[in-house]
Design a protein around this motif. Structure first.
Motif, PDB file in Angstrom:
ATOM      1  N   GLN A  27       0.861  -1.278   0.102  1.00 61.40           N
ATOM      2  CA  GLN A  27      -0.021   0.101  -0.276  1.00 61.40           C
ATOM      3  C   GLN A  27       0.843   1.199   0.063  1.00 61.40           C
ATOM      4  OE1 GLN A  27      -2.785   0.038   3.298  1.00 61.40           O
ATOM      5  NE2 GLN A  27      -3.894  -1.889   2.685  1.00 61.40           N
ATOM      6  N   SER A  28       1.857   1.220   0.838  1.00 60.63           N
ATOM      7  CA  SER A  28       2.558   2.380   1.157  1.00 60.63           C
ATOM      8  C   SER A  28       3.523   2.706  -0.145  1.00 60.63           C
ATOM      9  CB  SER A  28       3.601   2.271   2.217  1.00 60.63           C
ATOM     10  OG  SER A  28       2.927   2.182   3.378  1.00 60.63           O
ATOM     11  N   SER A  29       3.969   1.646  -0.799  1.00 62.08           N
ATOM     12  CA  SER A  29       4.700   1.689  -2.296  1.00 62.08           C
ATOM     13  C   SER A  29       3.750   2.183  -3.426  1.00 62.08           C
ATOM     14  CB  SER A  29       5.377   0.234  -2.424  1.00 62.08           C
ATOM     15  OG  SER A  29       6.274  -0.379  -1.622  1.00 62.08           O
ATOM     16  N   LEU A  30       2.655   1.659  -3.327  1.00 60.30           N
ATOM     17  CA  LEU A  30       1.943   2.259  -4.351  1.00 60.30           C
ATOM     18  C   LEU A  30       1.440   3.544  -4.210  1.00 60.30           C
ATOM     19  CD1 LEU A  30      -0.694  -0.924  -4.745  1.00 60.30           C
ATOM     20  CD2 LEU A  30       0.916   0.101  -6.349  1.00 60.30           C
ATOM     21  N   ILE A  31       1.225   4.178  -2.920  1.00 58.31           N
ATOM     22  CA  ILE A  31       0.982   5.647  -2.753  1.00 58.31           C
ATOM     23  C   ILE A  31       2.232   6.367  -3.164  1.00 58.31           C
ATOM     24  CG2 ILE A  31       0.841   7.268  -1.042  1.00 58.31           C
ATOM     25  CD1 ILE A  31      -0.650   5.276   0.593  1.00 58.31           C
ATOM     26  N   ARG A  32       3.259   5.969  -2.960  1.00 57.45           N
ATOM     27  CA  ARG A  32       4.442   6.718  -3.400  1.00 57.45           C
ATOM     28  C   ARG A  32       4.696   6.615  -4.980  1.00 57.45           C
ATOM     29  NH1 ARG A  32       6.939   4.023   1.076  1.00 57.45           N
ATOM     30  NH2 ARG A  32       7.981   2.449  -0.471  1.00 57.45           N
ATOM     31  N   LEU A  33       4.456   5.506  -5.596  1.00 56.42           N
ATOM     32  CA  LEU A  33       4.356   5.214  -7.024  1.00 56.42           C
ATOM     33  C   LEU A  33       3.396   6.320  -7.681  1.00 56.42           C
ATOM     34  CD1 LEU A  33       5.557   3.578  -9.377  1.00 56.42           C
ATOM     35  CD2 LEU A  33       3.417   2.176  -9.155  1.00 56.42           C
ATOM     36  N   PHE A  34       2.148   6.273  -7.181  1.00 56.96           N
ATOM     37  CA  PHE A  34       1.163   7.391  -7.962  1.00 56.96           C
ATOM     38  C   PHE A  34       1.549   8.634  -7.728  1.00 56.96           C
ATOM     39  CE2 PHE A  34      -1.067   3.430  -7.931  1.00 56.96           C
ATOM     40  CZ  PHE A  34      -1.538   3.317  -9.278  1.00 56.96           C
ATOM     41  N   ALA A  35       1.895   9.075  -6.603  1.00 59.06           N
ATOM     42  CA  ALA A  35       2.472  10.383  -6.232  1.00 59.06           C
ATOM     43  C   ALA A  35       3.450  10.880  -6.966  1.00 59.06           C
ATOM     44  CB  ALA A  35       2.833  10.436  -4.482  1.00 59.06           C
ATOM     45  N   ALA A  36       4.287  10.226  -7.531  1.00 57.54           N
ATOM     46  CA  ALA A  36       5.494  10.495  -8.291  1.00 57.54           C
ATOM     47  C   ALA A  36       5.022  10.652  -9.703  1.00 57.54           C
ATOM     48  CB  ALA A  36       6.530   9.538  -8.208  1.00 57.54           C
ATOM     49  N   ASP A  37       3.648  10.378 -10.266  1.00 60.26           N
ATOM     50  CA  ASP A  37       3.361  10.434 -11.587  1.00 60.26           C
ATOM     51  C   ASP A  37       2.348  11.290 -11.690  1.00 60.26           C
ATOM     52  OD1 ASP A  37       2.502   9.944 -14.265  1.00 60.26           O
ATOM     53  OD2 ASP A  37       3.687   8.013 -14.270  1.00 60.26           O
ATOM     54  N   GLU A  38       2.375  12.594 -12.317  1.00 55.25           N
ATOM     55  CA  GLU A  38       1.067  13.636 -12.304  1.00 55.25           C
ATOM     56  C   GLU A  38       0.209  13.103 -13.443  1.00 55.25           C
ATOM     57  OE1 GLU A  38       3.337  16.170 -15.833  1.00 55.25           O
ATOM     58  OE2 GLU A  38       2.945  16.927 -14.011  1.00 55.25           O
ATOM     59  N   ARG A  39       0.321  11.969 -13.937  1.00 60.15           N
ATOM     60  CA  ARG A  39      -0.753  11.421 -14.885  1.00 60.15           C
ATOM     61  C   ARG A  39      -2.099  11.018 -13.968  1.00 60.15           C
ATOM     62  NH1 ARG A  39       1.705   7.089 -18.532  1.00 60.15           N
ATOM     63  NH2 ARG A  39       2.832   6.520 -16.516  1.00 60.15           N
ATOM     64  N   PHE A  40      -1.730  10.641 -12.735  1.00 60.27           N
ATOM     65  CA  PHE A  40      -2.504   9.776 -11.831  1.00 60.27           C
ATOM     66  C   PHE A  40      -2.912  10.629 -10.495  1.00 60.27           C
ATOM     67  CE2 PHE A  40       0.158   7.105 -14.132  1.00 60.27           C
ATOM     68  CZ  PHE A  40      -0.843   6.217 -14.802  1.00 60.27           C
ATOM     69  N   VAL A  41      -4.194  10.319  -9.932  1.00 63.39           N
ATOM     70  CA  VAL A  41      -4.429  10.801  -8.766  1.00 63.39           C
ATOM     71  C   VAL A  41      -4.951   9.487  -7.866  1.00 63.39           C
ATOM     72  CG1 VAL A  41      -6.580  11.644  -9.291  1.00 63.39           C
ATOM     73  CG2 VAL A  41      -5.435  12.431  -7.121  1.00 63.39           C
ATOM     74  N   LEU A  42      -4.668   9.349  -6.841  1.00 60.24           N
ATOM     75  CA  LEU A  42      -4.998   8.277  -6.106  1.00 60.24           C
ATOM     76  C   LEU A  42      -6.178   8.642  -5.078  1.00 60.24           C
ATOM     77  CD1 LEU A  42      -4.948   5.198  -5.225  1.00 60.24           C
ATOM     78  CD2 LEU A  42      -3.078   5.644  -3.552  1.00 60.24           C
ATOM     79  N   VAL A  43      -7.341   8.208  -5.431  1.00 55.28           N
ATOM     80  CA  VAL A  43      -8.340   8.748  -4.624  1.00 55.28           C
ATOM     81  C   VAL A  43      -8.876   7.727  -3.302  1.00 55.28           C
ATOM     82  CG1 VAL A  43      -9.486   9.965  -6.501  1.00 55.28           C
ATOM     83  CG2 VAL A  43     -10.326   7.816  -6.093  1.00 55.28           C
ATOM     84  N   SER A  44      -8.638   6.822  -3.250  1.00 51.59           N
ATOM     85  CA  SER A  44      -8.875   5.830  -2.016  1.00 51.59           C
ATOM     86  C   SER A  44      -8.085   4.497  -2.218  1.00 51.59           C
ATOM     87  CB  SER A  44     -10.323   5.340  -2.071  1.00 51.59           C
ATOM     88  OG  SER A  44     -10.461   4.731  -1.285  1.00 51.59           O
ATOM     89  N   MET A  45      -7.692   4.101  -1.099  1.00 52.77           N
ATOM     90  CA  MET A  45      -7.086   2.788  -0.836  1.00 52.77           C
ATOM     91  C   MET A  45      -7.949   2.004   0.151  1.00 52.77           C
ATOM     92  SD  MET A  45      -4.057   1.018  -1.452  1.00 52.77           S
ATOM     93  CE  MET A  45      -2.650   2.081  -1.946  1.00 52.77           C
ATOM     94  N   ALA A  46      -8.305   0.750  -0.263  1.00 47.24           N
ATOM     95  CA  ALA A  46      -9.069   0.008   0.656  1.00 47.24           C
ATOM     96  C   ALA A  46      -8.154  -1.355   0.814  1.00 47.24           C
ATOM     97  CB  ALA A  46     -10.275  -0.736  -0.185  1.00 47.24           C
TER      98      ALA A  46
END
Length: 215
Positions: A27-46
């Motif tokens: 989960q933590s790794s994915l949050i960092r992965l998406f934060a580093a790419d402006e093409r995406f915004v992570l809206v929720s993590m379940a």
């Protein structure tokens, strides 16, 4: 005269992504992965399929990334729920399992793509981008072999539980042997029965014993 460059399609806003992932470290790794790419915004993590479905009722997103083996409700259950409600969001199955039947089943249940956790994180990002643009991404698998080999669809833990069932031990004894809760045993057995297309423990044991005779 130089040829004209084909213009790439530019989205007006980032791709909104929602994820169901049970592993806190991933989960933590994915949050960092998406934060580093402006093409995406992570809206929720379940952390599981049930809470993913609950969040999906209240959060707008373009692409969902779900695991296959999750507590309470797995990827199969999430896809089935989306089929029943005819939701527009597109789902990607993201799993570490190498089971060849999973991409086949996921596609049949309406998933838009399959992505392996063993691949680089960049592969997940590109898969999401492709799905957001309307493309389906699935690996080539021998579908007939996957359908005809239900035992091959079992996870290592499910195989262990099936062997334990054949030994005649109870759910409580299984929980003690594998140091897991009784609810977790029931969760694994439910998935096990679904994969073998049986209704109960006696049918699962009969299937197991017959398969050993064939081998």
């Amino acid at each position: 005269m130089a040829g004209k460059k084909r213009k790439s399609i530019q989205r007006k806003s980032p791709i909104e992504v929602m994820i169901a992932e049970k592993n806190p470290l991933l989960q933590s790794s994915l949050i960092r992965l998406f934060a580093a790419d402006e093409r995406f915004v992570l809206v929720s993590m379940a952390p599981d399929g049930e809470r993913f479905l609950t969040a999906a009722e209240n959060v707008r997103f373009d692409v969902g990334v779900i695991g296959w083996e999750m507590p309470y409700l797995g990827g199969r259950g999430v896809l089935e729920a989306f089929l029943r409600k005819e939701r527009n969001a597109r789902l990607i199955v993201y799993t570490g399992s190498s089971n060849p039947s999973i991409p086949v089943e996921a596609e049949m249940l309406g998933a838009w793509a399959f992505c392996s956790k063993s691949d680089p994180g960049a592969n997940l990002l590109e898969t999401i981008a492709a799905v957001a643009d309307g493309r389906k991404i699935f690996p080539f698998v021998n579908a007939q072999r996957a359908v005809n080999d239900p035992l091959g669809a079992l996870t290592p833990r499910e195989r262990e539980l099936l062997t334990a069932l054949a030994g005649g031990i109870t759910n409580a004894q299984i929980a003690k042997r594998f140091d897991i809760s009784l609810n977790t045993v029931k969760f694994h057995l439910k998935n096990l029965y679904e994969k073998l297309s049986v209704d109960n423990r006696s049918q699962a044991v009969a299937f197991y014993l017959s398969s050993r005779k064939v081998v």
